[in-house]
Write a protein that holds these residues in place. Structure first.
Motif, short mmCIF file in Angstrom:
data_model
loop_
_atom_site.label_atom_id
_atom_site.label_comp_id
_atom_site.label_asym_id
_atom_site.label_seq_id
_atom_site.Cartn_x
_atom_site.Cartn_y
_atom_site.Cartn_z
N GLU A 1 0.82 -1.22 0.00
CA GLU A 1 0.00 0.00 0.00
C GLU A 1 0.85 1.26 0.00
O GLU A 1 0.35 2.36 -0.26
CB GLU A 1 -0.92 0.08 1.22
N LEU B 1 2.90 3.95 -4.54
CA LEU B 1 1.82 4.77 -5.09
C LEU B 1 2.11 5.14 -6.54
O LEU B 1 3.21 5.58 -6.86
CB LEU B 1 1.68 6.07 -4.28
N ASN B 2 1.08 4.98 -7.39
CA ASN B 2 1.17 5.49 -8.76
C ASN B 2 0.59 6.89 -8.78
O ASN B 2 -0.57 7.09 -8.43
CB ASN B 2 0.37 4.61 -9.72
N VAL B 3 1.37 7.85 -9.18
CA VAL B 3 0.93 9.23 -9.18
C VAL B 3 1.02 9.78 -10.61
O VAL B 3 2.07 9.63 -11.25
CB VAL B 3 1.82 10.08 -8.24
N SER C 1 1.52 13.31 4.08
CA SER C 1 0.53 12.25 4.21
C SER C 1 -0.85 12.87 4.43
O SER C 1 -0.97 14.06 4.65
CB SER C 1 0.88 11.35 5.40
N ASP D 1 7.61 5.11 -3.76
CA ASP D 1 7.68 4.07 -2.74
C ASP D 1 7.97 4.73 -1.40
O ASP D 1 9.03 5.33 -1.22
CB ASP D 1 8.77 3.06 -3.10
#
Ligand code: ZN
Length: 162
Positions: free
Chosen positions: A74, A77-79, A100, A121
């Motif tokens: 989790e 993250l693909n941004v 965050s 990551d």
């Protein structure tokens, strides 16, 4: 004197991964100072050093859960690339500070870059790794009241940010 909570401990260490590659080590003239019992170092190493004396040498194998934690999918993250700040030219290996959802600064590493997506990551670089430490205890002393209040070491090898 043997190591217990609230002692300032200096160690020389070499940290290797499962393959025997050196990940990190102290400089010969610059041991690592930490405050025992205050989570300054990974729990597996801290626990293994309890009771050790000056001159003791130890080999300590720390599983990921007692080191930098397991890797969590989790935290990858693909941004969309256009959501990064415009002044950043993303490159694999680059480190960024994200915020965050709770507003904490969260360090992330770029692990993949495409024309449209950047993969970030937030796992610790050593998450999921079994840590192999070679440690030698260099010195032990009682912590000062101020060090205990701050939860870290002052003076040589310690923090100087106040
Ligand atoms: Zn301090």
């Amino acid at each position: 004197m043997s190591i217990s909570n609230d002692h300032v401990v200096a160690i020389h260490y070499t940290l290797r991964d499962d393959a025997g590659e050196i990940l990190d080590q102290s400089e010969p003239s610059d041991p690592l100072y930490y405050l025992h019992g205050h989570e300054n170092i990974v729990p597996g190493l801290e626990n293994a050093l309890t009771g050790a004396k000056v001159g003791d040498k130890k080999q300590v194998v720390v599983p990921a859960k007692d080191g930098y934690g397991e890797r969590e999918d989790e935290l990858v993250l693909n941004v969309p690339r256009d959501q990064l700040p415009p002044d950043i030219e993303p490159e694999v290996g680059m480190e960024l500070d994200m915020e965050s959802d709770e507003g904490f600064a969260m360090p992330v590493r770029i692990v993949e870059v495409s024309d449209t997506i950047v993969v970030l990551d937030a796992n610790h670089e050593l998450a999921g790794e079994t840590l192999h430490f070679d440690v030698e205890v260099v010195s032990i002393r009682a912590a000062s009241a101020e060090e205990l209040e701050h939860g870290h070491v002052h003076g040589p090898g310690g923090h100087h940010h106040h």
